[in-house]
Design a protein around this motif. Sequence first.
Motif, PDB file in Angstrom:
ATOM      1  N   LYS A  47       0.841  -1.206   0.000  1.00 32.71           N
ATOM      2  CA  LYS A  47       0.000   0.000   0.000  1.00 32.71           C
ATOM      3  C   LYS A  47       0.872   1.250   0.000  1.00 32.71           C
ATOM      4  CE  LYS A  47      -3.573  -2.495   2.522  1.00 32.71           C
ATOM      5  NZ  LYS A  47      -4.073  -2.828   3.862  1.00 32.71           N
ATOM      6  N   LYS A  48       2.101   1.120   0.555  1.00 27.28           N
ATOM      7  CA  LYS A  48       2.954   2.312   0.672  1.00 27.28           C
ATOM      8  C   LYS A  48       3.739   2.622  -0.590  1.00 27.28           C
ATOM      9  CE  LYS A  48       3.854   2.003   5.617  1.00 27.28           C
ATOM     10  NZ  LYS A  48       4.585   1.081   6.481  1.00 27.28           N
ATOM     11  N   VAL A  49       4.186   1.563  -1.276  1.00 27.67           N
ATOM     12  CA  VAL A  49       5.086   1.789  -2.423  1.00 27.67           C
ATOM     13  C   VAL A  49       4.425   1.243  -3.685  1.00 27.67           C
ATOM     14  CG1 VAL A  49       7.434   1.441  -3.309  1.00 27.67           C
ATOM     15  CG2 VAL A  49       7.004   1.366  -0.832  1.00 27.67           C
ATOM     16  N   LYS A  50       4.015   2.140  -4.550  1.00 31.89           N
ATOM     17  CA  LYS A  50       3.341   1.698  -5.781  1.00 31.89           C
ATOM     18  C   LYS A  50       4.302   0.846  -6.618  1.00 31.89           C
ATOM     19  CE  LYS A  50       0.682   3.495  -9.632  1.00 31.89           C
ATOM     20  NZ  LYS A  50       0.181   2.155  -9.866  1.00 31.89           N
ATOM     21  N   GLY A  51       3.801  -0.272  -7.101  1.00 32.41           N
ATOM     22  CA  GLY A  51       4.625  -1.117  -7.980  1.00 32.41           C
ATOM     23  C   GLY A  51       5.462  -2.156  -7.243  1.00 32.41           C
ATOM     24  N   LEU A  52       5.454  -2.127  -5.913  1.00 32.88           N
ATOM     25  CA  LEU A  52       6.246  -3.115  -5.150  1.00 32.88           C
ATOM     26  C   LEU A  52       5.310  -4.198  -4.611  1.00 32.88           C
ATOM     27  CD1 LEU A  52       8.969  -3.980  -3.873  1.00 32.88           C
ATOM     28  CD2 LEU A  52       8.394  -2.524  -1.906  1.00 32.88           C
ATOM     29  N   TYR A  53       5.649  -5.441  -4.908  1.00 38.56           N
ATOM     30  CA  TYR A  53       4.785  -6.576  -4.547  1.00 38.56           C
ATOM     31  C   TYR A  53       5.569  -7.596  -3.731  1.00 38.56           C
ATOM     32  CZ  TYR A  53       1.747  -4.978  -8.376  1.00 38.56           C
ATOM     33  OH  TYR A  53       0.938  -4.227  -9.204  1.00 38.56           O
ATOM     34  N   PHE A  54       4.899  -8.297  -2.839  1.00 39.63           N
ATOM     35  CA  PHE A  54       5.487  -9.437  -2.120  1.00 39.63           C
ATOM     36  C   PHE A  54       4.563 -10.634  -2.297  1.00 39.63           C
ATOM     37  CE2 PHE A  54       7.592  -5.915  -0.172  1.00 39.63           C
ATOM     38  CZ  PHE A  54       8.819  -6.400   0.276  1.00 39.63           C
ATOM     39  N   ILE A  55       5.151 -11.780  -2.637  1.00 43.30           N
ATOM     40  CA  ILE A  55       4.328 -12.985  -2.846  1.00 43.30           C
ATOM     41  C   ILE A  55       5.011 -14.209  -2.223  1.00 43.30           C
ATOM     42  CG2 ILE A  55       3.206 -12.180  -4.956  1.00 43.30           C
ATOM     43  CD1 ILE A  55       5.237 -13.816  -6.572  1.00 43.30           C
ATOM     44  N   GLY A  56       4.236 -15.252  -2.006  1.00 42.54           N
ATOM     45  CA  GLY A  56       4.792 -16.530  -1.538  1.00 42.54           C
ATOM     46  C   GLY A  56       5.107 -16.524  -0.058  1.00 42.54           C
ATOM     47  N   GLU A  57       6.125 -17.262   0.271  1.00 41.69           N
ATOM     48  CA  GLU A  57       6.425 -17.537   1.681  1.00 41.69           C
ATOM     49  C   GLU A  57       6.976 -16.334   2.437  1.00 41.69           C
ATOM     50  OE1 GLU A  57       8.400 -21.407   2.188  1.00 41.69           O
ATOM     51  OE2 GLU A  57       9.358 -20.527   3.943  1.00 41.69           O
ATOM     52  N   VAL A  58       7.470 -15.343   1.734  1.00 39.86           N
ATOM     53  CA  VAL A  58       8.019 -14.154   2.400  1.00 39.86           C
ATOM     54  C   VAL A  58       6.910 -13.363   3.121  1.00 39.86           C
ATOM     55  CG1 VAL A  58       7.847 -12.575   0.400  1.00 39.86           C
ATOM     56  CG2 VAL A  58       9.666 -12.241   2.071  1.00 39.86           C
ATOM     57  N   VAL A  59       5.669 -13.621   2.711  1.00 37.85           N
ATOM     58  CA  VAL A  59       4.511 -12.933   3.303  1.00 37.85           C
ATOM     59  C   VAL A  59       4.075 -13.703   4.559  1.00 37.85           C
ATOM     60  CG1 VAL A  59       2.111 -12.230   2.875  1.00 37.85           C
ATOM     61  CG2 VAL A  59       3.776 -12.148   1.017  1.00 37.85           C
ATOM     62  N   ASP A  60       3.456 -13.005   5.487  1.00 40.78           N
ATOM     63  CA  ASP A  60       2.952 -13.646   6.706  1.00 40.78           C
ATOM     64  C   ASP A  60       1.692 -14.480   6.424  1.00 40.78           C
ATOM     65  OD1 ASP A  60       2.226 -14.325   9.301  1.00 40.78           O
ATOM     66  OD2 ASP A  60       1.131 -12.443   9.602  1.00 40.78           O
ATOM     67  N   VAL A  61       1.868 -15.500   5.603  1.00 40.18           N
ATOM     68  CA  VAL A  61       0.806 -16.493   5.362  1.00 40.18           C
ATOM     69  C   VAL A  61       1.540 -17.833   5.299  1.00 40.18           C
ATOM     70  CG1 VAL A  61      -0.911 -17.404   3.741  1.00 40.18           C
ATOM     71  CG2 VAL A  61      -0.683 -14.930   4.038  1.00 40.18           C
ATOM     72  N   THR A  62       1.209 -18.729   6.211  1.00 41.87           N
ATOM     73  CA  THR A  62       1.899 -20.026   6.270  1.00 41.87           C
ATOM     74  C   THR A  62       0.869 -21.137   6.270  1.00 41.87           C
ATOM     75  OG1 THR A  62       3.598 -18.980   7.611  1.00 41.87           O
ATOM     76  CG2 THR A  62       3.579 -21.382   7.588  1.00 41.87           C
ATOM     77  N   GLY A  63       1.082 -22.111   5.420  1.00 41.93           N
ATOM     78  CA  GLY A  63       0.120 -23.210   5.314  1.00 41.93           C
ATOM     79  C   GLY A  63       0.478 -24.374   6.211  1.00 41.93           C
ATOM     80  N   TRP A  64      -0.479 -25.246   6.402  1.00 41.52           N
ATOM     81  CA  TRP A  64      -0.229 -26.520   7.071  1.00 41.52           C
ATOM     82  C   TRP A  64       0.662 -27.367   6.158  1.00 41.52           C
ATOM     83  CZ3 TRP A  64      -5.693 -28.647   8.850  1.00 41.52           C
ATOM     84  CH2 TRP A  64      -6.227 -27.794   9.807  1.00 41.52           C
ATOM     85  N   LEU A  65       1.086 -28.490   6.698  1.00 45.11           N
ATOM     86  CA  LEU A  65       1.780 -29.495   5.908  1.00 45.11           C
ATOM     87  C   LEU A  65       0.755 -30.141   4.974  1.00 45.11           C
ATOM     88  CD1 LEU A  65       4.559 -31.183   5.951  1.00 45.11           C
ATOM     89  CD2 LEU A  65       3.240 -32.859   7.234  1.00 45.11           C
ATOM     90  N   GLY A  66       1.145 -30.381   3.716  1.00 43.00           N
ATOM     91  CA  GLY A  66       0.212 -31.126   2.861  1.00 43.00           C
ATOM     92  C   GLY A  66      -0.123 -30.458   1.547  1.00 43.00           C
ATOM     93  N   GLY A  67       0.796 -29.628   1.011  1.00 37.01           N
ATOM     94  CA  GLY A  67       0.574 -29.030  -0.304  1.00 37.01           C
ATOM     95  C   GLY A  67       0.006 -27.620  -0.242  1.00 37.01           C
ATOM     96  N   TYR A  68      -0.312 -27.161   0.960  1.00 37.53           N
ATOM     97  CA  TYR A  68      -0.939 -25.841   1.107  1.00 37.53           C
ATOM     98  C   TYR A  68       0.050 -24.703   0.815  1.00 37.53           C
ATOM     99  CZ  TYR A  68      -4.302 -28.722   3.594  1.00 37.53           C
ATOM    100  OH  TYR A  68      -5.200 -29.701   3.927  1.00 37.53           O
ATOM    101  N   ASN A  69       1.327 -24.915   1.158  1.00 38.12           N
ATOM    102  CA  ASN A  69       2.274 -23.819   0.944  1.00 38.12           C
ATOM    103  C   ASN A  69       2.529 -23.569  -0.535  1.00 38.12           C
ATOM    104  OD1 ASN A  69       3.055 -22.650   3.578  1.00 38.12           O
ATOM    105  ND2 ASN A  69       3.337 -24.831   4.028  1.00 38.12           N
ATOM    106  N   PHE A  70       2.560 -24.657  -1.313  1.00 41.43           N
ATOM    107  CA  PHE A  70       2.676 -24.428  -2.757  1.00 41.43           C
ATOM    108  C   PHE A  70       1.416 -23.759  -3.299  1.00 41.43           C
ATOM    109  CE2 PHE A  70       6.205 -27.712  -3.194  1.00 41.43           C
ATOM    110  CZ  PHE A  70       7.163 -26.738  -3.451  1.00 41.43           C
ATOM    111  N   GLN A  71       0.242 -24.181  -2.788  1.00 45.30           N
ATOM    112  CA  GLN A  71      -0.982 -23.561  -3.305  1.00 45.30           C
ATOM    113  C   GLN A  71      -0.964 -22.062  -3.024  1.00 45.30           C
ATOM    114  OE1 GLN A  71      -3.089 -24.961  -5.403  1.00 45.30           O
ATOM    115  NE2 GLN A  71      -4.156 -23.005  -5.596  1.00 45.30           N
ATOM    116  N   TRP A  72      -0.422 -21.685  -1.852  1.00 41.38           N
ATOM    117  CA  TRP A  72      -0.309 -20.246  -1.554  1.00 41.38           C
ATOM    118  C   TRP A  72       0.673 -19.576  -2.526  1.00 41.38           C
ATOM    119  CZ3 TRP A  72      -2.379 -16.043  -0.242  1.00 41.38           C
ATOM    120  CH2 TRP A  72      -1.604 -14.917   0.045  1.00 41.38           C
ATOM    121  N   ALA A  73       1.768 -20.264  -2.825  1.00 45.45           N
ATOM    122  CA  ALA A  73       2.757 -19.696  -3.765  1.00 45.45           C
ATOM    123  C   ALA A  73       2.101 -19.473  -5.135  1.00 45.45           C
ATOM    124  CB  ALA A  73       3.964 -20.626  -3.888  1.00 45.45           C
TER     125      ALA A  73
END
Length: 386
Positions: free
Chosen positions: A349-375
Amino acid sequence: MKFDVIIIGGGAAGLFCAIEAGKRGRKTLVIEHNAQVGRKIIISGGGRCNFTNADTSPENFISANPHFCKSALARYTPRDFIELVKKHKIDFYEKKLGQLFCRESSRQIVEMLLKECEKAGVEFQLDCSVKNVERPEFFEIETTRGKFMSESLVIATGGLSFPKIGASDFGYRIGKQFSLRFTQVRPSLVALVLAGGNGYSKLAGVSVDSTVSAGKHSFRENILFTHRGLSGPAILQISNYWQKPVPVSINLLPETDASQLLHENRHRSQTVENFLAGLVPQRLAELFVAQNIPNKPLDQLSDREIKHIAGLLNGWNVEFSDTEGYDRAEVTLGGISTDELSSQTMETKKVKGLYFIGEVVDVTGWLGGYNFQWAWASGFAAGQSV
Ligand SMILES: Cc1cc2nc3c(=O)[nH]c(=O)nc-3n(C[C@H](O)[C@H](O)[C@H](O)COP(=O)(O)OP(=O)(O)OC[C@H]3O[C@@H](n4cnc5c(N)ncnc54)[C@H](O)[C@@H]3O)c2cc1C
């Protein structure tokens, strides 16, 4: 050296975002500091990549804002990824609990992503380290292979786990540089170290179907004794919720009321150890008896002793001192605060054009394929916007 989109990190999320951006006609460059992209994909799922979970829902993710992942997960679903896998004629199977694995090799997923990148005209700089990022007007990325510029910059550098295959704190450093908040990070989906050891190393290799609980969360799967503590799917799952001094309770007989069973067998002259060995692996029965339980015939047990043994079987309270750390953790829990990002596009929201995706973001999946689905899903969301 001017691009519409530069993506730093050629892992699951970065490659997926690149494909989507490229398909929209955006001139896209992926910068990866390894000589090869997707190294974590290759080692994932024991070399067979548990590439998604057919039953993915937002409840399978942990984040300071549990609602954040909903939009991206709804727009790119496991079904969408399965269609892509099928299109590339990659054979897969459900191992258990909706977990889909390649039948042959996880390399097929990387090859599929690279083919899609090629089709979408994505360019790569491999073996390329970023020295500096500035944003006077466009993003200027100074690397060991020269300077690149872009309108949009996507950070897809993952978390800290498995540093030996390229994990770095780059994403958090960029976050800091642009004054973004992030939540505390820690190793997760990881084996836990038993406090004090207590001689359990003798049990290394023993596995027991159990229900493992911490706070409100419970998982029914195997636990596996290791030289330093416990691992196995149930422990990895609970590690997402465990933090010192949260107590962990293990029900070694999830289907059985141990107190009732002991009372029913109280007339027998069989020793406690022999009786337990019929319920849990012999070595665990021996250790319990050596440490906690008098090895009497069942017909000599007092009510207190029965209560104690039943407590161990149905609610063994285990204290852990630590995790096995980032060298062994499948993921990093926590990361760039979701408050800083649009849940629709992953743009800050602060920097136009700057994006963060995947595991670097504060979203963590359970074990079982969820982390790739988030990626895939977060990469897809950003790929539509960059
Ligand atoms: C052993 C293991 C097994 C796993 N198995 C599964 C599984 O079966 N199913 C599942 O869903 N999840 C699994 N995971 C988790 C999953 O791999 C990750 O959550 C997922 O890869 C995250 O994707 P990402 O693109 O965000 O990060 P990554 O895939 O880690 O990609 C980040 C990329 O950025 C690169 N990079 C880092 N720093 C820099 C820098 N400074 N400059 C340039 N490039 C950089 C890295 O080299 C890497 O290629 C596993 C993880 C591990 C460690």
